[in-house]
Structures are given as C-alpha cells and as structure tokens.
Design a protein around this motif. Structure first.
Motif, PDB file in Angstrom:
ATOM      1  N   LEU A 237      -5.524  -5.960 -28.801  1.00 16.45           N
ATOM      2  CA  LEU A 237      -5.097  -5.127 -27.680  1.00 16.45           C
ATOM      3  C   LEU A 237      -6.239  -4.969 -26.676  1.00 16.45           C
ATOM      4  CD1 LEU A 237      -2.983  -3.283 -26.364  1.00 16.45           C
ATOM      5  CD2 LEU A 237      -3.911  -1.404 -27.734  1.00 16.45           C
ATOM      6  N   MET A 238      -7.448  -4.710 -27.176  1.00 20.55           N
ATOM      7  CA  MET A 238      -8.592  -4.573 -26.275  1.00 20.55           C
ATOM      8  C   MET A 238      -8.839  -5.871 -25.516  1.00 20.55           C
ATOM      9  SD  MET A 238     -11.129  -2.235 -28.677  1.00 20.55           S
ATOM     10  CE  MET A 238     -12.576  -2.875 -27.925  1.00 20.55           C
ATOM     11  N   GLN A 239      -8.752  -7.014 -26.229  1.00 18.87           N
ATOM     12  CA  GLN A 239      -8.945  -8.306 -25.561  1.00 18.87           C
ATOM     13  C   GLN A 239      -7.862  -8.542 -24.516  1.00 18.87           C
ATOM     14  OE1 GLN A 239      -8.941 -11.079 -28.814  1.00 18.87           O
ATOM     15  NE2 GLN A 239     -11.076 -10.708 -29.360  1.00 18.87           N
ATOM     16  N   THR A 240      -6.625  -8.209 -24.888  1.00 19.25           N
ATOM     17  CA  THR A 240      -5.514  -8.400 -23.956  1.00 19.25           C
ATOM     18  C   THR A 240      -5.673  -7.501 -22.739  1.00 19.25           C
ATOM     19  OG1 THR A 240      -4.073  -8.923 -25.835  1.00 19.25           O
ATOM     20  CG2 THR A 240      -2.993  -8.381 -23.756  1.00 19.25           C
ATOM     21  N   GLU A 241      -6.102  -6.248 -22.973  1.00 21.89           N
ATOM     22  CA  GLU A 241      -6.317  -5.337 -21.843  1.00 21.89           C
ATOM     23  C   GLU A 241      -7.441  -5.857 -20.945  1.00 21.89           C
ATOM     24  OE1 GLU A 241      -6.986  -1.562 -23.716  1.00 21.89           O
ATOM     25  OE2 GLU A 241      -4.847  -1.048 -23.713  1.00 21.89           O
ATOM     26  N   ALA A 242      -8.503  -6.389 -21.572  1.00 24.82           N
ATOM     27  CA  ALA A 242      -9.606  -6.946 -20.774  1.00 24.82           C
ATOM     28  C   ALA A 242      -9.103  -8.137 -19.956  1.00 24.82           C
ATOM     29  CB  ALA A 242     -10.756  -7.370 -21.689  1.00 24.82           C
ATOM     30  N   LYS A 243      -8.314  -9.017 -20.596  1.00 29.26           N
ATOM     31  CA  LYS A 243      -7.763 -10.170 -19.869  1.00 29.26           C
ATOM     32  C   LYS A 243      -6.831  -9.705 -18.755  1.00 29.26           C
ATOM     33  CE  LYS A 243      -7.984 -13.663 -23.511  1.00 29.26           C
ATOM     34  NZ  LYS A 243      -7.205 -14.514 -24.435  1.00 29.26           N
ATOM     35  N   LEU A 244      -6.035  -8.668 -19.055  1.00 29.09           N
ATOM     36  CA  LEU A 244      -5.125  -8.136 -18.045  1.00 29.09           C
ATOM     37  C   LEU A 244      -5.915  -7.589 -16.857  1.00 29.09           C
ATOM     38  CD1 LEU A 244      -2.260  -7.333 -17.155  1.00 29.09           C
ATOM     39  CD2 LEU A 244      -2.583  -5.180 -18.392  1.00 29.09           C
ATOM     40  N   LYS A 245      -6.986  -6.848 -17.116  1.00 32.97           N
ATOM     41  CA  LYS A 245      -7.811  -6.318 -16.027  1.00 32.97           C
ATOM     42  C   LYS A 245      -8.418  -7.456 -15.215  1.00 32.97           C
ATOM     43  CE  LYS A 245      -8.985  -1.852 -18.050  1.00 32.97           C
ATOM     44  NZ  LYS A 245     -10.024  -1.018 -18.638  1.00 32.97           N
ATOM     45  N   GLU A 246      -8.901  -8.473 -15.939  1.00 31.15           N
ATOM     46  CA  GLU A 246      -9.494  -9.621 -15.254  1.00 31.15           C
ATOM     47  C   GLU A 246      -8.432 -10.335 -14.407  1.00 31.15           C
ATOM     48  OE1 GLU A 246     -11.496 -13.865 -16.509  1.00 31.15           O
ATOM     49  OE2 GLU A 246     -11.797 -12.151 -17.837  1.00 31.15           O
ATOM     50  N   THR A 247      -7.247 -10.502 -14.983  1.00 29.17           N
ATOM     51  CA  THR A 247      -6.159 -11.163 -14.251  1.00 29.17           C
ATOM     52  C   THR A 247      -5.745 -10.330 -13.043  1.00 29.17           C
ATOM     53  OG1 THR A 247      -5.378 -12.112 -16.341  1.00 29.17           O
ATOM     54  CG2 THR A 247      -3.837 -12.136 -14.490  1.00 29.17           C
ATOM     55  N   GLU A 248      -5.654  -9.006 -13.224  1.00 32.79           N
ATOM     56  CA  GLU A 248      -5.306  -8.138 -12.092  1.00 32.79           C
ATOM     57  C   GLU A 248      -6.372  -8.223 -11.009  1.00 32.79           C
ATOM     58  OE1 GLU A 248      -4.803  -4.338 -13.966  1.00 32.79           O
ATOM     59  OE2 GLU A 248      -2.651  -4.647 -14.305  1.00 32.79           O
TER      60      GLU A 248
ATOM     61  N   GLU B 223      -4.796 -12.102  -3.584  1.00 32.46           N
ATOM     62  CA  GLU B 223      -3.986 -11.484  -2.534  1.00 32.46           C
ATOM     63  C   GLU B 223      -4.848 -11.184  -1.304  1.00 32.46           C
ATOM     64  OE1 GLU B 223      -2.214  -8.135  -4.497  1.00 32.46           O
ATOM     65  OE2 GLU B 223      -0.499  -9.304  -5.210  1.00 32.46           O
ATOM     66  N   ASP B 224      -6.080 -10.665  -1.564  1.00 34.07           N
ATOM     67  CA  ASP B 224      -6.985 -10.392  -0.439  1.00 34.07           C
ATOM     68  C   ASP B 224      -7.314 -11.695   0.301  1.00 34.07           C
ATOM     69  OD1 ASP B 224      -6.943  -7.756  -1.145  1.00 34.07           O
ATOM     70  OD2 ASP B 224      -8.916  -7.766  -2.125  1.00 34.07           O
ATOM     71  N   GLU B 225      -7.587 -12.763  -0.471  1.00 37.72           N
ATOM     72  CA  GLU B 225      -7.892 -14.072   0.138  1.00 37.72           C
ATOM     73  C   GLU B 225      -6.691 -14.580   0.931  1.00 37.72           C
ATOM     74  OE1 GLU B 225     -10.169 -17.475   0.990  1.00 37.72           O
ATOM     75  OE2 GLU B 225     -10.735 -15.520   0.190  1.00 37.72           O
ATOM     76  N   LYS B 226      -5.505 -14.401   0.353  1.00 34.34           N
ATOM     77  CA  LYS B 226      -4.277 -14.836   1.047  1.00 34.34           C
ATOM     78  C   LYS B 226      -4.116 -14.073   2.366  1.00 34.34           C
ATOM     79  CE  LYS B 226       0.682 -14.634   0.676  1.00 34.34           C
ATOM     80  NZ  LYS B 226       1.657 -13.711   0.220  1.00 34.34           N
ATOM     81  N   GLU B 227      -4.321 -12.740   2.281  1.00 36.50           N
ATOM     82  CA  GLU B 227      -4.207 -11.937   3.502  1.00 36.50           C
ATOM     83  C   GLU B 227      -5.242 -12.376   4.538  1.00 36.50           C
ATOM     84  OE1 GLU B 227      -4.330  -7.753   2.637  1.00 36.50           O
ATOM     85  OE2 GLU B 227      -2.605  -7.885   1.274  1.00 36.50           O
TER      86      GLU B 227
END
Length: 195
Positions: free
Chosen positions: A106-117, A124-128
């Motif tokens: 769960l901690m690894q997944t949350e870390a990956k999720l934060k990194e992915t976000e 999104e910023d680059e796209k904008e």
C-alpha cells in the motif's frame, strides 16, 4: 409366651414333666424355626451383600474406567488446546506478515500514485504551456496573415492602378496613333510605310 403351668398334685408332676418336655420341645422347634428363618434371612442378607459387593466392584470398575476415560479426554483436550494454540499463533503470525506485506505494498502504491499524480500535473502544466505557446504562435501567424493580406491587397491595388494607368496610357497612345493613322489616311500616307 410360654403357656402357664398348672399346679397339681401327684399326677401333676408327671404332667409337669410332659408339659415341660413339650414346652421345651416347642421352644426347641420354635428356636429351630427362628434359627432357620434367621439363616434364611442371613442367606438373603449375604446374597444382598454379595450382590451389593459385586455391584460396588462393578461401580468401582466403571468409575475407574470413567476416570481413565476422563483423564484420556483431558489429555486429548490438552493436546487439542496445545495444537489449536500453536495453529492460532501460526495463523496470527501469518496474518501479521500478510498485513505487513499489504501495508508495504500500500505504501509503495501510494508513493507510485503520488509520483504518477505529480507527473500528470507536470504533463498537464506542460500541455497548458505548449497550448499557450501554440495559441500565441497561432495569434502571431494570424496577425501576420492579416498584415500580409492588407499588404497583398495594397500591392494588388497598386499593381491594378499601375496597370490601369498603363492601359490608359496605352489607350491614349492608341488613340493618338489612330489619329495619326487617320490623318495619314487622309493624306494617303501610311505611317508604317517608308517613302
């Protein structure tokens, strides 16, 4: 109760002896009957005591068997409890290990999720930014197109005006040339002929 003896004279002594003998015999018979009854009663009591003793022995044997069964059940119960405690401890350890593993995942997944976000936000910023730059570039190109259109319209207008002016000059020259030709015809002279 023994019968009462009658007192008598002479014959009474003989009778007394007979009576005493009868009485003694009756007592003896009675005693023998009582002895037989007591023997029978004693035999019955002995039989009851023997049966009671046998029943007691049987009960003691059953009690010993029951005690032995109870002790075996206690030993079995103790072994089962021991096995269950061991199985529970093993299961608890396994579950704690699973919980720990799942917590780590769960901690690894949350870390990956934060990194992915974070990457998503950056994307999104680059796209904008790219969209803004492209919009600005499109706006500049549209401005250039408008400027070039005005310039082309001006150039076309000038070219057309110059062409119209040249056409007017050519017309004037043609009119002048026609007048010269007409004047020469009137003189019969061709302007194109050498004399």
């Amino acid at each position: 109760m023994p019968p009462k003896k009658k007192k008598g004279k002479g014959k009474g002594k003989k009778k007394k002896k007979d009576d005493a003998s009868l009485e003694l015999e009756d007592k003896y018979k009675k005693t023998m009957t009582e002895i037989e009854a007591l023997k029978d009663h004693l035999a019955i009591r002995k039989e009851i005591a023997r049966k009671s003793q046998a029943m007691g022995n049987m009960m003691k044997s059953r009690m010993a068997d029951a005690q032995k069964d109870m002790e075996e059940q206690k030993a079995d119960q103790k072994a089962i409890n021991s096995e269950m405690a061991l199985a529970y401890t093993s299961m608890q350890t396994t579950l704690q290990l699973k919980v720990h593993t799942l917590d780590m995942k769960l901690m690894q997944t949350e870390a990956k999720l934060k990194e992915t976000e974070k990457k998503l936000r950056e994307t999104e910023d680059e796209k904008e930014r790219i969209t803004r730059e492209k919009d600005e570039e499109i706006e500049k190109l549209n401005l250039n197109i408008r400027v070039m259109r005005k310039e082309y319209i001006r150039i076309l207008d000038e070219s057309l005006n110059s062409l119209v002016s040249k056409i007017d000059d050519a017309k004037s020259n043609i009119k002048l040339g026609n007048q010269t030709i007409q004047a020469a015809d009137t003189r019969n002279l061709s302007p194109f002929c050498d004399e």
